[in-house]
Design an enzyme around this catalytic site. Structure first.
Site, PDB file in Angstrom:
ATOM      1  N   ASP B 543     -14.561 -10.460   3.481  1.00 22.27           N
ATOM      2  CA  ASP B 543     -13.752  -9.437   4.149  1.00 22.27           C
ATOM      3  C   ASP B 543     -14.483  -8.094   3.996  1.00 22.27           C
ATOM      4  OD1 ASP B 543     -11.638  -8.198   5.386  1.00 22.27           O
ATOM      5  OD2 ASP B 543     -10.182  -8.576   3.802  1.00 22.27           O
ATOM      6  N   ASP B 618      -6.713  -7.304  10.746  1.00 19.36           N
ATOM      7  CA  ASP B 618      -5.385  -6.961  10.235  1.00 19.36           C
ATOM      8  C   ASP B 618      -4.424  -6.641  11.369  1.00 19.36           C
ATOM      9  OD1 ASP B 618      -6.598  -7.372   7.865  1.00 19.36           O
ATOM     10  OD2 ASP B 618      -6.814  -5.265   7.344  1.00 19.36           O
ATOM     11  N   HIS B 676      -1.235 -15.611   7.221  1.00 18.81           N
ATOM     12  CA  HIS B 676      -1.646 -14.593   6.254  1.00 18.81           C
ATOM     13  C   HIS B 676      -0.602 -13.489   6.270  1.00 18.81           C
ATOM     14  CE1 HIS B 676      -4.091 -12.346   3.607  1.00 18.81           C
ATOM     15  NE2 HIS B 676      -4.751 -11.611   4.472  1.00 18.81           N
TER      16      HIS B 676
END
Lengths: 548, 975
Positions: B543, B618, B676
């Protein structure tokens, strides 16, 4: 016969108590297990054949060499299609021993432990699920039969739990007894109950307050007249000329404003609200004796609340009228009529003695209590002034009046005494009131079916959060196994903080663990006798069959 | 942790729940973009010096001159194998070398000879091989036109926006005067070497012109932002001055362009006239906004252009900050566009103009000429490689959350899946599992015994992914840090010290992954004896590899940071690519080269498909984010990255149960299927929303698992050919204009069309079933629908509208177990969907699911399944392959079938047996019970199928055909 009876009974028990409070259920299951085991032992001599994965209770549906009808009735197949690794029945009942049906289930006997059903998809998947290894008959997985071990361990832990439950239950009964007694005392209606007692004492106190009020008022009248005389005499002798004095005047005014703000801000939230203002009836614009909320809002400039900044404007309008309270030693120059029924707290000279805004906000009543406590402390301060304070007062005294003459002073002393007694009585009245409210609240709470949780009321088991009591939130059949505290302060992008307290049976009331399984959702594990269930007194059975 | 988070919040929280655009540059705030965008079309100063042309057997070279400043450029033109043209433009004599992107191309592309067709003073015509393809080089102004017949396929610099900011000395410095002499000497030396083959005459000429050029160049004014640029208190020192490059492309006849991910944008790219250009600059964007051209985490500078006749592609190989302008004469016509129309005398032909602007490097562009979409995919794959073939488990369901708190939590979640009978393969650990954000370590309290935890998962045949980010905590007690520092592997700041920035661990260094030695060292850190607590079922997630620098400009690294001899400016978009490359290499090495890696990355570049999976970063728990997951992954698929997914449920915020269920249903049919959630959101494991929703999620996940054989086969193909797994409809139906902008539905492979429900409270969806003369079968009801129609489908909460194309065969495994590995030996069910012509073809691929043995040892099974003349047969696609399997065929469904009198199975041994079957007349579904052949036998030796009885030629009334005999010929053996 014995078996099916046990089976039925067990199902009933299972649904009535499960999840957290498993003691009863487990104990019961154990008993039934014992019964089943006895039967298996007895029956096995007869050698009952049944297809793989079929529980004994259903073996009659799987009769060899006779067509098999799916248990849901959806079809009938030849018996060689049972467990032939192809799913023919919609309900999966033709493949109890293979993974062919997506919705099938497999029965493991697990001799020595509890029998179990597992989803068909776990047959021959290389993972040992049944402790008797029967689910992995063709996967190459090497499974150990662990049923005896598991059974022994379970029996051990069951016995331990049963012992805990037994003792816990005794404690619980004691708690119930005490709680019931306490409740009876508290409940209204019974002549001797605590609430009734308090109600009675409240009435007496109220009477006393009224009587003292009359005394106080009687004493204050001559005092006021004497003071006025004194003031006038002094004013004549004073000609304020210097600029410095003007500045001092402004400063004093500001100080007064600040003091007034703090006084008006009853709930100490940094805002003076219309409601808070209402207690100052002297500010009633039309002086009709009824100071409404709307009028109060008008005084505040048409808003609900003002902060210190906005209060400055308000202050300039009300300062002439505003009465903080009778000031025995520093009378206001143009003293308006002191409202006799003011609910203002007793006198004090320095608002900075108030605590900061860390007053707990839980109950307003509490607030008042605490304020009063502080005020008492302040009173004491006045009697024994701290070292810093005299310098300030000394400065002020330079511009202040000369001391009262002796006869005036004695009038003041008398009045002060009456005031003190009156205040004392009023405080007592409020204390009684609070006690009554507290009790009423306590009575209204859900302390469990037998009030077994009553003993926990007001007790604190150290976990600093700000949530408030929500509800009992356990599953339907054991509602009292979970406590939920919610509506705490919010989390960024997350929920409001909340805490779940999981209660399990134990001899003591102890916090076992705290954790945060999800952000801002806390879990406390707690043992308490209050959730202990009556053990089914099966000790003899358990001991009898341990050898199995 | 607390101060870091605070800082992060402070940086990011200035907006309320959405991106703070002010944190990121607009074109106007990026000096080179502003300069370049200010150029007016139609005034190109570039001229081709035809006399400098050289044609060798591999390429054409030609000098270009900027008539304004006399700076010369060198053009190289290649004809590449597979119908591609490469155009490379660099400064003829740059002051210092300019960055050329390494490591992205799998190898130097093979070139094919160009031949000169004609030449005069105005230009040159070269043949591009067959199909009458030519490239016309015009001299004044310089321009390239690629033609086929009389048709212009693509023109370069047709609008005259070629710009090449040559490197120069800064005039206001003392060193300029001193070094310019040295530089020109060095240049001359270099020139001699580089032009050794050049005509000495030309060289002389060159030498004569040289001083003139320099004189002229000095007249150029320095513009603001050329030598220094400040954005939000961050100053970019720009020691090399201006270095931007730009080129325009015209695409006559094109109205639809796609690609250039990553943007939160529709599949069809929009024109940028009057707005911001699409930006390619890998950035950690907090709560990104939808439907705009802002840069996101990754960048693939590849654009596809499509019309009903042809698909082409442009691959702009440049890793610096890049902006792409798109204009079109049909949508929002520009004045110039209209002028062009007038000049060209055609008002009718639509045209799209594209312009690429990059901050540094060179122009290196690959023009992929198609002509079909699949040709373009193959062409691009030949340059940058194909999709890594993931382990089978990587295609299954992934359960992630920031964070699973400790080992007990992991165990409890794992048990929860079993308790609720929901399969999953991977559980993920985010940053909190580490010891103070020191990657390659474990929190000593929460994850004290990681091997025990991993062993627990091994016993369930499940796996784990743990995060390893590229920012390294500056801590002298941290081995990774001290080793990188002592070996000098950190990126340097402009002053020569180790570059440090803020990220999760606080102060952090950033390893220089552009260095091969650094990557090799990093890879070695994944060895089991180096990465303590790791085991073979632990995989990796990279990430924050844009790289994310909380206190850097635009939350990333300063452009004047130094990677060896290059600036970060030059390599920025490559950083994440290299991080994933090194990590994947590490996972391969730790197994001795046997096991396939699984590495997820957030940042990416062209070629990242070779190293693993990508997700869309995100996102948020909002319906619009669910919807945009489709075009975002389709755009990635078009440029080679097939293994794409979006966070199921949405990362930020909290989905309600309806959104969560719909997201599971959509995710179940997208390549990378991972749930997630943000640290601050309530838990959302699938069983936390009541039994009904648990059942709905279970069913969606089960559908995924049942379809894994098909997914696996598609990824095998993607790996072999570069063809995308998830496809926009137009890829399969390139002539059907109705599909060109469609991005609320998609195809998996050729044969499965999915139109997930992405509307809140939906009662129905309208799916477009393409293909005139085709039929589609509802995969749930088996109802048949005609192609080329909009079909309204009423939906309930359990609906995931999906259709199997008539003419296809899809294998499934219906025995869904708790993980994909548990299903390894399970039997298959074949779904044969007949076309109108009563034909169907399909495949069945399997291997061990996790090693490279399919490649290195040929250990796999690849069958061709076909149905024609009422015979279903299986033949070997890969005779050289060998592998034995326990898997067999337990059931065959033939959709759109007629009722046979009997079904006969013929096995390899020549044995015949009658099979039982059921026929559902209402849906025309024939279900053949338990044929039982093993799918892994060597079938290549089998004799051709023989029918037992003659078939009626016409099937007009099949139901009445009592004598019809239906043979199923199979080669195999009964188990």
């Amino acid at each position: 016969m014995l078996v099916s009876c046990g089976q039925v009974k067990c199902d009933v028990v299972k649904t009535s108590c499960c999840f957290v409070l498993q003691i009863f259920a487990m104990a019961c299951r154990y008993l039934l297990l014992v019964v089943v085991l006895v039967c298996v032992g007895a029956v096995s001599a007869v050698e009952v054949h049944r297809p793989r994965g079929v529980p004994l209770s259903k073996r009659q549906f799987y009769e060899e060499n006779r067509p098999f009808t799916c248990l849901d009735g959806s079809g009938t197949i030849q018996f060689d299609r049972v467990n032939d690794d192809y799913c023919d029945c919609k309900d999966g009942s033709d493949e109890p021993g293979t993974a062919a049906c997506p919705n099938g289930s497999f029965h493991c006997t697990n001799a020595g432990f509890r029998p179990a059903f597992i989803p068909s998809s776990r047959i021959n998947d290389g993972i040992c699920d049944c402790c008797d290894t029967t689910d992995e008959y063709n996967s190459g997985a090497t499974c150990q039969n662990t049923c005896r071990d598991l059974g022994r361990k379970e029996r051990e832990s069951l016995r331990e739990l049963a012992e805990v439950a037994k003792e816990g239950f005794k404690l619980k009964e004691q708690l119930i007894h005490e709680a019931k007694k306490g409740l009876e005392e508290k409940q209204v209606g019974m002549g001797k109950s605590k609430v009734a007692e308090l109600q009675f004492s409240k009435k007496a106190t109220e009477d006393k307050v009224e009587a003292l009020r009359v005394v106080k008022e009687a004493a204050e009248q001559p005092e006021k007249e004497a003071k006025d005389r004194h003031l006038k005499a002094w004013e004549v002798s004073q000609i304020p000329v210097s600029e410095q004095q003007a500045v001092i005047q402004v400063e004093k005014d500001k100080a007064k404003m600040a003091e007034a703000f703090l006084r008006l801000d009853l709930d100490a939230d940094g805002l003076v609200s219309a409601v808070e203002l209402q207690s100052h009836t002297e500010l009633d614009p039309d002086s009709d004796g009824v100071f409404t909320e709307a009028e109060a809002q008008g005084v505040l400039g048409g808003v609900e609340t003002v902060d210190t900044g906005a209060f400055e404007t308000v202050w300039s309008n009300i300062k002439e009228k505003y009465v903080s309270e009778p000031q025995p030693d520093v009378p206001t120059p143009e003293d308006p009529q002191t409202p006799e029924d003011t609910r203002e707290p007793p006198p004090e000279s320095d608002s900075e003695q108030y605590p900061d805004d860390d007053i707990p906000e839980e109950y307003e009543d509490d607030d008042q209590d605490e304020e009063e406590d502080d005020e008492e402390a302040d009173d004491e301060d006045e009697k024994v002034p701290p070292t810093v304070r005299p310098t300030e007062t000394a400065e002020e005294d330079e511009q202040a009046m000369p001391p009262y003459e002796a006869d005036t002073q004695s009038l003041i002393d008398v009045a002060q005494k009456a005031r003190d007694e009156f205040d004392e009585a009023e405080r007592a009245l409020r204390a009684v009131d609070d006690q009554i409210k507290g009790l009423e609240k306590e009575i209204s709470l859900d302390f469990g079916p037998s009030f077994e949780f009553a003993y926990l009321y007001g007790q604190c088991y150290d976990l600093t959060t700000s949530e408030s009591w929500g509800s009992w939130s356990g599953p339907e059949d054991s509602v009292y196994s979970l406590m939920k505290y919610d509506h705490g302060t919010g989390c960024w992008q997350g929920p409001n903080r909340s805490t779940t307290v999981k209660l399990t049976c134990g001899k003591e009331t102890v916090v076992m663990s705290t954790s945060e399984p999800s952000r801002c959702e806390y879990l406390m594990e707690f043992t308490t006798p209050a959730v202990c269930q009556e053990p089914p007194s099966l000790d003899s059975h358990i001991h009898d069959h341990i050898e199995l | 942790m607390a101060p870091v988070l605070m800082l992060w919040l402070a940086l990011c929280l200035s907006g309320t729940g959405a991106v703070d655009r002010g944190n990121f540059k607009t074109c106007d705030q990026s000096a080179f973009c502003k300069r370049q965008r200010a150029l007016q079309p139609g005034q190109s100063p570039y001229r081709a010096l035809l006399e400098t042309m050289e044609l060798t057997h591999t390429k054409l070279t030609l000098q270009l001159i900027n008539d304004n400043n006399k700076v010369r450029l060198l053009l190289e033109l290649y004809r590449l194998q597979g119908n591609m043209t490469r155009v490379k433009i660099n400064e003829l004599k740059p002051l210092k070398p300019r960055y050329e992107v390494p490591d992205v191309l799998v190898h130097e592309p093979h070139s094919e000879p160009l031949s000169l067709l004609s030449q005069d003073e105005n230009g040159v015509v070269l043949s591009l091989g067959g199909e009458a393809q030519r490239v016309i080089v015009s001299a004044r102004p310089f321009r390239l036109d690629i033609m086929e017949g009389h048709e212009v396929l693509m023109s370069l610099n047709s609008r005259g926006l070629l710009a090449f900011e040559h490197l120069r000395m800064r005039k206001d410095t003392f060193s300029y005067k001193v070094t310019s002499t040295v530089a020109s000497v060095w240049d001359s030396v270099k020139w001699v070497f580089s032009s050794s083959q050049a005509d000495p005459e030309a060289e002389k000429q060159e030498g004569a012109e040289e001083p003139k050029a320099d004189d002229k160049a000095e007249e150029e004014k320095d513009e603001e932002g050329m030598w220094e640029e400040t954005f939000k208190s961050h100053t970019d020192s720009k020691p090399n001055g201006p270095s931007a490059v730009s080129l325009d492309f015209s695409l006559p006849g094109v109205e639809h362009v796609y690609g250039i991910p990553e943007h939160a944008e529709t599949l069809k790219l929009k024109t940028t006239d009057g707005g911001e250009p699409y930006r390619l600059y890998n950035l950690d964007v907090f709560q990104y906004e939808l439907f705009n051209p802002m840069a996101l985490y990754g960048a693939v500078p590849v654009m596809l252009a499509h019309n009903a006749q042809r698909t082409t592609g442009i691959f702009w190989l440049n890793a610096a900050e890049t902006w792409v302008d798109i204009s079109s004469n049909t949508a929002g016509k520009t004045v110039f566009g209209k002028m062009l129309d007038y000049v060209q005398g055609s008002n009718e032909t639509p045209q799209t103009d594209v312009r690429w602007i990059s901050e540094s490097g060179i122009i290196d562009v690959f023009i992929m000429l198609g002509p079909t979409p699949y040709d373009v995919f193959s062409q691009y794959a030949s340059l940058t490689g194909t999709q890594a073939f993931p382990p089978l488990a990587g295609l299954a369901y992934h359960q992630c959350r920031w964070n699973y708190n400790d080992q007990e939590d992991v165990q409890a979640v794992d048990a929860g899946f079993d308790q609720h009978d929901i399969p999953y393969d991977f559980i993920w650990l985010d940053i909190e599992h580490t010891d103070g954000k020191r990657y390659f370590t474990w929190d000593p309290h929460k994850f004290a015994t990681p091997k025990d935890m991993l062993q627990g998962l091994v016993e369930k045949k499940r796996k784990m992914v743990a995060i390893v980010d590229p920012h390294i905590k500056v801590d002298s007690d941290y081995k990774i840090h001290t080793e990188i520092r002592s070996q000098g592997f950190y990126i340097k700041n402009k002053d020569g010290g180790d570059y440090e920035g803020w990220c999760w661990p606080g102060n952090a260094g950033y390893p220089d992954f552009t260095k091969p030695e650094m990557r090799a060292w990093w890879a070695s850190m994944f060895a089991y004896d180096q990465y303590e607590g790791s085991m073979e079922n632990l995989y990796t997630w990279n990430d924050m590899n844009e790289p994310s620098v909380f206190n850097g400009p635009e939350v990333t690294m300063h452009k004047d940071a130094v990677h060896g001899s290059w600036e970060h400016r030059d390599v920025h978009n490559l950083y994440g690519f290299y991080v994933q490359m090194a990590t994947a290499e590490g996972l391969i090495q730790r197994s001795g080269g046997v096991e396939r890696p699984f590495v997820l990355t957030r940042a990416f570049f062209a070629g990242s498909q070779r190293y693993g999976a990508v997700w869309t970063g995100d996102n948020a728990a909002e319906w619009e984010h669910l919807k945009i997951s489709i075009p975002m992954c389709l755009s990635l698929s078009l440029v080679g990255i097939s293994l794409c997914g979006a966070d199921v449920g949405g990362f930020f915020k909290t989905p309600n149960s309806e959104l969560l269920v719909r997201w599971y249903q959509t995710g179940a049919y997208q390549p990378f299927f991972r749930a997630h959630a943000h640290l601050d959101t309530p838990r959302r494991e699938p069983w936390l929303f009541g039994p009904d929703n648990t059942a709905l999620i279970r069913e969606a996940v089960r559908q995924r698992y049942a379809l894994l054989p098909y997914w696996y086969q598609l990824f095998y193909h993607a790996h072999r050919t570069g063809h995308p797994v998830m496809r926009p409809l137009w890829v399969e139906y390139p002539k059907d204009a109705a599909t060109f902008a469609m991005d609320d539905q998609f195809l998996l492979g050729r044969d499965l069309l999915v139109h997930p429900v992405t509307e809140e409270g939906a009662r129905g969806v309208t799916a477009y079933l393409p293909g005139k003369g085709e039929v589609w079968f509802d995969v749930h009801t088996f109802q048949k629908h005609n192609g080329a129609q909009d079909l309204y489908i009423p939906v309930t909460m359990s609906s995931i509208p999906a259709f199997q194309r008539g003419g296809s065969i899809i294998p499934r495994k219906l025995r869904v177990r708790r993980s994909s590995t548990c299903m390894e030996h399970d039997p298959y069910t074949l779904y044969v969907a007949l076309s109108q012509q009563r034909k169907a073809v399909g495949e069945l691929y399997l291997d061990d699911g996790h090693t490279f043995n399919f490649d290195t040892k040929g250990e796999f099974v690849h069958r061709k399944l076909s149905f024609s003349n009422n015979v279903l047969s299986s033949s070997n696609f890969a005779p050289a392959a060998h592998m034995s399997t326990k898997s067999w065929i337990e059931r065959i469904l033939i959709l759109g079938a007629s009722k046979p009198s009997k079904v006969t199975l013929k096995t390899a041994g020549g044995q015949e047996s009658q099979l039982e079957f059921e026929f559902d007349a209402s849906m025309s579904v024939l279900t053949i019970r338990k044929p039982g052949m093993n799918v892994g036998e060597d079938w290549s030796l089998a004799p051709p199928a023989v029918r037992k009885a003659p078939l009626r030629p016409s099937r007009s009334n099949p139901g009445e055909d009592a004598s019809f005999q239906f043979d199923v010929n199979m080669e195999g053996r009964l188990v």
